[in-house]
Design an enzyme around this catalytic site. Structure first.
Site, PDB file in Angstrom:
ATOM      1  N   ARG A  70       0.840  -1.194   0.000  1.00 36.45           N
ATOM      2  CA  ARG A  70       0.000   0.000   0.000  1.00 36.45           C
ATOM      3  C   ARG A  70       0.877   1.247   0.000  1.00 36.45           C
ATOM      4  O   ARG A  70       1.971   1.254   0.540  1.00 36.45           O
ATOM      5  CB  ARG A  70      -0.900   0.019   1.256  1.00 36.45           C
ATOM      6  CG  ARG A  70      -2.089  -0.926   1.178  1.00 36.45           C
ATOM      7  CD  ARG A  70      -2.986  -0.795   2.399  1.00 36.45           C
ATOM      8  NE  ARG A  70      -2.332  -1.234   3.608  1.00 36.45           N
ATOM      9  CZ  ARG A  70      -1.760  -0.448   4.504  1.00 36.45           C
ATOM     10  NH1 ARG A  70      -1.811   0.868   4.362  1.00 36.45           N
ATOM     11  NH2 ARG A  70      -1.163  -0.950   5.552  1.00 36.45           N
ATOM     12  N   TYR A 198      -1.615  -3.541  -6.724  1.00 40.79           N
ATOM     13  CA  TYR A 198      -1.319  -4.301  -5.522  1.00 40.79           C
ATOM     14  C   TYR A 198      -2.373  -4.184  -4.421  1.00 40.79           C
ATOM     15  O   TYR A 198      -2.781  -3.083  -4.060  1.00 40.79           O
ATOM     16  CB  TYR A 198       0.027  -3.868  -4.932  1.00 40.79           C
ATOM     17  CG  TYR A 198       0.641  -4.973  -4.108  1.00 40.79           C
ATOM     18  CD1 TYR A 198       1.473  -5.909  -4.703  1.00 40.79           C
ATOM     19  CD2 TYR A 198       0.346  -5.115  -2.766  1.00 40.79           C
ATOM     20  CE1 TYR A 198       1.998  -6.960  -3.966  1.00 40.79           C
ATOM     21  CE2 TYR A 198       0.863  -6.160  -2.019  1.00 40.79           C
ATOM     22  CZ  TYR A 198       1.692  -7.073  -2.631  1.00 40.79           C
ATOM     23  OH  TYR A 198       2.212  -8.114  -1.902  1.00 40.79           O
ATOM     24  N   LYS A 207      -9.605  -2.387   1.703  1.00 37.85           N
ATOM     25  CA  LYS A 207      -9.351  -1.234   2.565  1.00 37.85           C
ATOM     26  C   LYS A 207     -10.109   0.008   2.101  1.00 37.85           C
ATOM     27  O   LYS A 207     -10.608   0.780   2.917  1.00 37.85           O
ATOM     28  CB  LYS A 207      -7.835  -0.957   2.643  1.00 37.85           C
ATOM     29  CG  LYS A 207      -7.020  -2.112   3.257  1.00 37.85           C
ATOM     30  CD  LYS A 207      -7.535  -2.442   4.599  1.00 37.85           C
ATOM     31  CE  LYS A 207      -6.974  -3.587   5.404  1.00 37.85           C
ATOM     32  NZ  LYS A 207      -5.738  -4.204   5.241  1.00 37.85           N
ATOM     33  N   HIS A 227     -10.554  -2.436  11.445  1.00 41.45           N
ATOM     34  CA  HIS A 227      -9.452  -3.279  10.962  1.00 41.45           C
ATOM     35  C   HIS A 227      -9.234  -4.398  11.990  1.00 41.45           C
ATOM     36  O   HIS A 227      -8.263  -4.387  12.736  1.00 41.45           O
ATOM     37  CB  HIS A 227      -8.204  -2.400  10.823  1.00 41.45           C
ATOM     38  CG  HIS A 227      -7.069  -3.055  10.090  1.00 41.45           C
ATOM     39  ND1 HIS A 227      -5.759  -2.632  10.234  1.00 41.45           N
ATOM     40  CD2 HIS A 227      -7.020  -4.060   9.191  1.00 41.45           C
ATOM     41  CE1 HIS A 227      -4.966  -3.356   9.452  1.00 41.45           C
ATOM     42  NE2 HIS A 227      -5.707  -4.232   8.822  1.00 41.45           N
ATOM     43  N   SER A 249      -1.300  -3.471  10.385  1.00 38.40           N
ATOM     44  CA  SER A 249      -0.922  -4.355   9.286  1.00 38.40           C
ATOM     45  C   SER A 249       0.323  -5.165   9.633  1.00 38.40           C
ATOM     46  O   SER A 249       1.288  -4.627  10.176  1.00 38.40           O
ATOM     47  CB  SER A 249      -0.661  -3.527   8.031  1.00 38.40           C
ATOM     48  OG  SER A 249      -1.821  -2.785   7.724  1.00 38.40           O
ATOM     49  N   CYS A 251       0.768  -7.388  11.905  1.00 42.85           N
ATOM     50  CA  CYS A 251       1.015  -7.515  13.336  1.00 42.85           C
ATOM     51  C   CYS A 251       0.249  -8.676  13.962  1.00 42.85           C
ATOM     52  O   CYS A 251       0.046  -8.709  15.177  1.00 42.85           O
ATOM     53  CB  CYS A 251       0.692  -6.211  14.053  1.00 42.85           C
ATOM     54  SG  CYS A 251       1.873  -4.913  13.656  1.00 42.85           S
ATOM     55  N   THR A 254      -4.155 -12.315  11.050  1.00 44.42           N
ATOM     56  CA  THR A 254      -4.429 -13.587  10.377  1.00 44.42           C
ATOM     57  C   THR A 254      -4.003 -14.745  11.277  1.00 44.42           C
ATOM     58  O   THR A 254      -4.723 -15.737  11.417  1.00 44.42           O
ATOM     59  CB  THR A 254      -3.692 -13.646   9.027  1.00 44.42           C
ATOM     60  OG1 THR A 254      -4.149 -12.548   8.229  1.00 44.42           O
ATOM     61  CG2 THR A 254      -3.960 -14.946   8.297  1.00 44.42           C
ATOM     62  N   ASP A 276      -9.252  -9.788   8.894  1.00 47.15           N
ATOM     63  CA  ASP A 276      -8.718  -8.447   8.624  1.00 47.15           C
ATOM     64  C   ASP A 276      -9.705  -7.311   8.899  1.00 47.15           C
ATOM     65  O   ASP A 276      -9.294  -6.252   9.340  1.00 47.15           O
ATOM     66  CB  ASP A 276      -8.262  -8.377   7.159  1.00 47.15           C
ATOM     67  CG  ASP A 276      -7.324  -7.212   6.880  1.00 47.15           C
ATOM     68  OD1 ASP A 276      -6.343  -7.038   7.636  1.00 47.15           O
ATOM     69  OD2 ASP A 276      -7.572  -6.457   5.924  1.00 47.15           O
ATOM     70  N   ARG A 366       2.278 -12.066  -0.467  1.00 51.98           N
ATOM     71  CA  ARG A 366       0.941 -12.376   0.054  1.00 51.98           C
ATOM     72  C   ARG A 366       0.363 -13.617  -0.611  1.00 51.98           C
ATOM     73  O   ARG A 366       0.725 -13.956  -1.742  1.00 51.98           O
ATOM     74  CB  ARG A 366      -0.002 -11.198  -0.228  1.00 51.98           C
ATOM     75  CG  ARG A 366       0.398  -9.895   0.457  1.00 51.98           C
ATOM     76  CD  ARG A 366      -0.377  -9.666   1.717  1.00 51.98           C
ATOM     77  NE  ARG A 366       0.152  -8.588   2.550  1.00 51.98           N
ATOM     78  CZ  ARG A 366      -0.416  -8.197   3.688  1.00 51.98           C
ATOM     79  NH1 ARG A 366      -1.517  -8.773   4.123  1.00 51.98           N
ATOM     80  NH2 ARG A 366       0.114  -7.238   4.409  1.00 51.98           N
TER      81      ARG A 366
HETATM   82  P1  GTP Z   1      -2.274  -7.645   7.481  1.00 51.44           P
HETATM   83  O1  GTP Z   1      -2.772  -8.692   6.556  1.00 51.44           O
HETATM   84  O2  GTP Z   1      -1.200  -6.809   6.894  1.00 51.44           O
HETATM   85  O3  GTP Z   1      -3.361  -6.805   8.055  1.00 51.44           O
HETATM   86  O4  GTP Z   1      -1.482  -8.418   8.681  1.00 51.44           O
HETATM   87  P2  GTP Z   1      -1.942  -9.296   9.934  1.00 51.44           P
HETATM   88  O5  GTP Z   1      -2.249  -8.400  11.086  1.00 51.44           O
HETATM   89  O6  GTP Z   1      -2.986 -10.275   9.545  1.00 51.44           O
HETATM   90  O7  GTP Z   1      -0.593 -10.056  10.347  1.00 51.44           O
HETATM   91  P3  GTP Z   1      -0.178 -11.613  10.211  1.00 51.44           P
HETATM   92  O8  GTP Z   1      -1.008 -12.509  11.082  1.00 51.44           O
HETATM   93  O9  GTP Z   1      -0.111 -11.947   8.781  1.00 51.44           O
HETATM   94  O10 GTP Z   1       1.283 -11.575  10.834  1.00 51.44           O
HETATM   95  C1  GTP Z   1       2.305 -10.773  10.319  1.00 51.44           C
HETATM   96  C2  GTP Z   1       3.637 -11.265  10.761  1.00 51.44           C
HETATM   97  O11 GTP Z   1       3.706 -11.328  12.186  1.00 51.44           O
HETATM   98  C3  GTP Z   1       3.949 -12.667  10.238  1.00 51.44           C
HETATM   99  O12 GTP Z   1       5.271 -12.707   9.774  1.00 51.44           O
HETATM  100  C4  GTP Z   1       3.770 -13.539  11.455  1.00 51.44           C
HETATM  101  O13 GTP Z   1       4.580 -14.689  11.407  1.00 51.44           O
HETATM  102  C5  GTP Z   1       4.129 -12.620  12.621  1.00 51.44           C
HETATM  103  N1  GTP Z   1       3.372 -12.962  13.853  1.00 51.44           N
HETATM  104  C6  GTP Z   1       2.041 -13.200  13.957  1.00 51.44           C
HETATM  105  N2  GTP Z   1       1.693 -13.545  15.218  1.00 51.44           N
HETATM  106  C7  GTP Z   1       2.826 -13.508  15.952  1.00 51.44           C
HETATM  107  C8  GTP Z   1       3.116 -13.758  17.346  1.00 51.44           C
HETATM  108  O14 GTP Z   1       2.255 -14.073  18.156  1.00 51.44           O
HETATM  109  N3  GTP Z   1       4.417 -13.600  17.724  1.00 51.44           N
HETATM  110  C9  GTP Z   1       5.401 -13.244  16.850  1.00 51.44           C
HETATM  111  N4  GTP Z   1       6.629 -13.124  17.317  1.00 51.44           N
HETATM  112  N5  GTP Z   1       5.168 -13.013  15.529  1.00 51.44           N
HETATM  113  C10 GTP Z   1       3.901 -13.142  15.094  1.00 51.44           C
HETATM  114  C1  SPV Z   2      -2.894  -4.436   5.348  1.00 58.04           C
HETATM  115  O1  SPV Z   2      -1.929  -3.791   4.915  1.00 58.04           O
HETATM  116  O2  SPV Z   2      -3.445  -4.179   6.445  1.00 58.04           O
HETATM  117  C2  SPV Z   2      -3.400  -5.580   4.568  1.00 58.04           C
HETATM  118  C3  SPV Z   2      -2.876  -5.783   3.227  1.00 58.04           C
HETATM  119  O3  SPV Z   2      -4.263  -6.296   5.037  1.00 58.04           O
HETATM  120  S1  SPV Z   2      -3.611  -4.730   2.057  1.00 58.04           S
HETATM  121  O4  SPV Z   2      -4.738  -5.441   1.458  1.00 58.04           O
HETATM  122  O5  SPV Z   2      -2.601  -4.426   1.021  1.00 58.04           O
HETATM  123  O6  SPV Z   2      -4.095  -3.529   2.682  1.00 58.04           O
HETATM  124 MN    MN Z   3      -4.862  -5.578   7.142  1.00 62.67          MN
END
Ligand code: GTP
Ligand code: SPV
Ligand code: MN
Length: 582
Positions: A70, A198, A207, A227, A249, A251, A254, A276, A366
């Site tokens: 983004r 993207y 979003k 979010h 994002s 963090c 998922t 999300d 992704r």
């Molecule tokens: P967006 O799709 O961007 O909104 O991200 P998201 O909030 O869904 O994050 P996601 O679950 O994809 O995690 C992002 C990164 O954080 C990945 O590389 C994970 O492996 C890492 N991660 C997730 N949960 C944990 C956790 O509990 N501890 C640690 N150390 N890393 C984590």
């Molecule tokens: C985020 O950045 O919070 C995402 C990926 O979930 S995107 O769809 O590119 O916004």
């Molecule tokens: Mn997101």
């Protein structure tokens, strides 16, 4: 094809006259249409087929190297008054933005097909759902929209029945970062996006619609577009709780949404409703309920392994579009943290060298996958009534200061906890990674109006609802001096969710501190965990000096909002600040 919705037909005609596509294609959302788009993209080179035996129906898309995340600095909220968009948004006057975008869209679809993509955010039969139509010249966007939303015939029928819909116009343009803009016109329920293919820049249902436009709509209609992931937790006794959690994002949304219980938690079941975005409504009984407006996941690939997230790992073994991952020598997708195989080609398609400095997969690579492929998928994701919330969790990526978990004193304090969220920036957006910034409610890049008004809207909920969820804050990312995570995270986060649920049920005590209620170390279940008492103490303590600084930083941040800042929020901040004085 045409439609009985006159405003839709008129808009399509206008867009076609401006962008001059060679052909116009209405998308019906069928399996056959999807298969045809895939074949077409394999032919054009937009997609590469992955190892057919190991990864059936999986494809790799390599985006333009300048178009991998983004672009927050090119994303605008266009309202007549700048103050409506607030200091949290880039702002442009709607007329100026329209003029600028018109020049970009002029003739941009010559030689291309213009796809008309009707979609519904949320179950098609839910009163909480909202429809939109995305016009795009990218087949990749269409294929992704089919996985991410309820796209096609049923959505169009609802639009024809109901009338209203969000207009999203998208062109990949020249993929030139200097000719790239993501514009929102909340008052007109309109989005215009040019120059990027993207994720959040281009899949306009996500979003742009489900957060920026929807948050604006939600304020006037009395609901919230957030979010947030949505997860169902069932105890061995069969007690069920639904939790919404907002993390910035990349963090951990998922991952938390499809968490695998640790060995010590046999009999616990965790099911995903959303990963999300959540739309929160007060129902007729005064209870806060939530739906997931999406029907697929656009998830971060790096770090996904059998060990960290088996559900995600399994769900992306088939029928998945990968974007910007690396490739093994036998055409399997590869990424950092996969824990298997070796990369032969990086995300740009270049041969990988042993002495490479950069990751082979892009850090924001992704997967796009239908939610139903998730082994932990909850059928409640299709329930038009959504799920009742027990708790709302805010969180961020903080190596210091923020404890593992704490509970807000009440709703209004919880709004302060959310408004005060800060987190280290990640690869999900362009720009520097690892810088702590304020990301209130994880909505900094996504709130379609002035944050001060948004906090005011949050503060209006005690008057709207009979029963509100408790609010918590978590931080899975505390580190020691050597950069090691103090908390194991992932599946073990269920231990924290359990404390949260027990608090909601009034089954466990807590220590009152100036920033909120924390668990006593003995009240957090660490059975079977290899964690020493000092580490646990560090995770569950409040460093008053650090928090005085934190609260004053939040106060400074709030000053950007001037007189518009709700008095109640200022009062909550004052209350916490005075508690930290002695
Ligand atoms: P967006 O799709 O961007 O909104 O991200 P998201 O909030 O869904 O994050 P996601 O679950 O994809 O995690 C992002 C990164 O954080 C990945 O590389 C994970 O492996 C890492 N991660 C997730 N949960 C944990 C956790 O509990 N501890 C640690 N150390 N890393 C984590
Ligand atoms: C985020 O950045 O919070 C995402 C990926 O979930 S995107 O769809 O590119 O916004
Ligand atoms: Mn997101």
């Amino acid at each position: 094809m045409s439609t009985s919705n006159e405003s839709l037909q008129q808009w399509i005609d206008e867009v076609a006259a401006l962008t001059r596509p060679d052909a116009i294609r209405w998308c019906d959302g069928s399996e056959k249409e999807y298969a045809g788009l895939i074949q077409q993209m394999l032919g054009s080179g937009e997609l590469l087929e992955l190892n057919r035996q190991r990864y059936p129906n999986c494809y790799l898309h390599r985006s333009d190297p300048s178009d991998v995340a983004r672009v927050e600095h090119l994303t605008f909220v266009c309202t007549p008054e700048q103050q409506e968009a607030g200091p949290n948004n880039n702002w442009m006057h709607p007329q100026e933005a329209r003029d600028q975008m018109r020049a970009l869209f002029d003739g941009c679809m010559r030689g291309r097909t213009m796809y008309v993509v009707p979609y519904c955010m949320g179950p098609v039969d839910s009163p909480y759902s909202r429809c939109g139509v995305e016009i795009t010249d990218s087949a990749y966007v269409v294929a992704n929209m089919r996985l991410m939303t309820r796209m096609g015939k049923a959505a169009l029928e609802r639009i024809e029945r109901e009338g209203g819909f969000v207009k999203g116009l998208h062109s990949i343009g020249e993929l030139d970062p200097n000719r790239r803009f993501i514009m929102h016109f909340p008052q007109d329920l309109e989005i215009q996006s040019y120059g990027s293919g993207y994720g959040g820049n281009a899949l306009l249902g996500k979003k742009c619609h489900a957060l920026r436009i929807a948050s604006y709509q939600a304020r006037s209609e009395g609901w919230l577009a957030e979010h947030m992931l949505l997860v169902e937790i069932e105890s061995p006794e069969g007690e069920k709780h639904y939790i919404a959690a907002a993390f910035p994002s990349a963090c951990g949304k998922t991952n938390l949404a499809m968490l695998i219980p640790p060995a010590a938690y046999a009999g616990w079941k965790v099911r995903t409703i959303g990963d999300d975005i959540a739309w929160l409504h007060v129902d007729e009984a005064g209870q806060l309920r939530a739906i997931n407006p999406e029907s697929g996941y656009f998830g971060v690939v790096p770090g996904t392994s059998r060990k960290t997230n088996r559900n995600a790992y399994e769900m992306i073994q088939h029928d998945t579009i990968f974007t910007n991952v690396a490739l093994t020598a036998d055409q399997e997708p590869w990424w950092e943290g996969k824990g298997e195989g070796e990369p032969a080609y990086d995300w740009k398609g270049q041969p990988v060298t042993a002495d490479r400095q950069e990751p082979a997969a892009h850090p924001n690579s992704r997967f796009t996958v239908a939610a139903k492929q998730n082994p932990a998928y909850s059928p409640l994701a299709d329930d038009p009534a959504g799920v009742p919330l027990s708790a709302i969790i805010f969180g961020g990526r903080r190596r210091e200061v923020a404890p593992l978990v704490y509970e807000a004193f009440d709703w209004n304090h919880g709004v302060l906890v959310g408004a005060g969220v800060a987190s280290e920036t990640t690869a999900a957006a362009t720009g520097k990674v690892g810088v702590v910034r304020r990301d209130p409610m994880a909505m900094k890049p996504f709130c379609g109006y002035n944050f001060a008004d948004y906090w005011g809207h949050w503060l209006s909920f005690p008057a709207r609802a009979r029963k509100l969820p408790k609010i918590f804050h978590v931080n899975w990312f505390r580190q020691d001096r050597d950069g090691n995570f103090l908390w194991p995270g992932f599946g073990d986060n269920l231990r924290v969710l359990r404390w949260i649920i027990d608090r909601c049920e009034g089954r466990v005590a807590a220590r009152e501190t100036a920033i909120g209620y924390l668990p006593a170390p003995a009240d957090l279940d660490t059975s079977g965990l290899d964690i020493d008492a000092t580490t646990l103490e560090a995770l569950l303590s409040v460093d008053k000096a650090a928090w005085r600084k934190e609260i004053s930083a939040i106060g400074e941040y709030f000053q950007e909002y001037g007189d518009r800042l709700p008095e109640l929020l200022a009062a909550e901040l004052e209350r916490v600040a005075s508690g930290l004085q002695d």
